[in-house]
Design a protein around this motif. Structure first.
Motif, mmCIF file in Angstrom:
data_model
loop_
_atom_site.group_PDB
_atom_site.id
_atom_site.type_symbol
_atom_site.label_atom_id
_atom_site.label_comp_id
_atom_site.label_asym_id
_atom_site.label_seq_id
_atom_site.Cartn_x
_atom_site.Cartn_y
_atom_site.Cartn_z
ATOM 1 N N ARG A 78 0.791 -1.217 0.000
ATOM 2 C CA ARG A 78 0.000 0.000 0.000
ATOM 3 C C ARG A 78 0.831 1.279 0.000
ATOM 4 N N LYS A 80 3.307 2.051 -5.123
ATOM 5 C CA LYS A 80 2.471 2.592 -6.190
ATOM 6 C C LYS A 80 3.317 3.195 -7.304
ATOM 7 N N TYR A 104 -3.923 1.678 -9.684
ATOM 8 C CA TYR A 104 -3.357 0.864 -8.617
ATOM 9 C C TYR A 104 -4.382 0.783 -7.504
ATOM 10 N N ALA A 110 -5.105 -1.121 -3.809
ATOM 11 C CA ALA A 110 -4.529 -1.939 -2.744
ATOM 12 C C ALA A 110 -5.591 -2.825 -2.107
#
Length: 225
Positions: A83, A88, A99, A101
């Motif tokens: 995360r 990212k 992206y 998480a």
């Protein structure tokens, strides 16, 4: 119907996501490892790729890099348990477009897929139209191994047409790509189109550039107009 390729090694999660996509009127394909996913992405047409990063055989980042090198511009949405902002940034650097998480809300996943569907990724490292090959990393364009000599403006013009190929690109879109919100008069764009056509003619690639009166220009294999 949106065609989605899901590449995820967690079978339980994959089954849930496939059912979710079907309920959202999407048409999903599935691969459980990176090599199988890469093969499917290279040999089929999808609107969006949903890719786990921690895949066996070939991780998601390496998979995406290879697709971009191959010139495949299908948008990629990464799914991962990592995360941090550094994670990212790694995903975007590898050529990803979004992206998400884990854990995530299923509604958000569907919304993000819908947002990416219909777009083409700008992360590709190579764009190919017929025998015209653009190396975006080295800013080099070749036609049948002959290098084109392009000004920066003509390079941007050609890149815009190649990324949109075979669709028609109108005047406003080309002007925005070249000059943003303050384009010069229309004759300047015409001059650059002429310069581009002249260079394409020099390398025997003029047949790729099509002019559609009242609509714009397109780069396509076949006889020019």
């Amino acid at each position: 119907m949106t065609r989605v390729l899901l590449i995820e090694d967690d079978r339980d999660l994959a089954e849930t996501l496939l059912q979710l996509m079907q309920l959202a009127q999407m048409q999903p394909d599935y691969a459980s490892n990176g090599k199988a996913g890469l093969n499917l992405a290279q040999n089929n047409t999808y609107d969006v790729l949903v890719v786990d990063i921690g895949l066996p055989q070939l991780d998601g980042l390496a998979l995406c890099r290879q697709l971009r090198i191959d010139g495949i511009d299908t948008p990629v949405l990464f799914l991962t348990a990592y995360r941090s902002i550094d994670n990212k940034l790694q995903g975007f650097d590898a050529g990803g477009d979004d992206y998400l998480a884990k854990p995530f809300d299923n509604r958000e996943l569907i919304a993000r897929i819908n947002a990416l569907s219909g777009r083409r990724s700008n992360q590709v490292k190579r764009v190919i139209v017929g025998d015209l090959n653009m190396d975006c990393q080295n800013l080099k364009v070749t036609y049948q191994n002959t290098t084109l000599e392009l000004s920066p403006t003509c390079y941007t013009l050609l890149e815009t047409l190649m990324r949109a190929s075979p669709s028609v690109v109108n005047r406003l879109t080309l002007e925005n790509a070249l000059w943003g919100d303050e384009p010069p008069n229309s004759n300047v764009l015409k001059a650059h189109i002429c310069n581009l056509r002249r260079e394409l003619t020099r390398v025997n690639a003029a047949a790729l550039l099509h002019t559609l009166l009242g609509k714009g220009w397109a780069l396509r294999a076949g006889k020019s107009t």
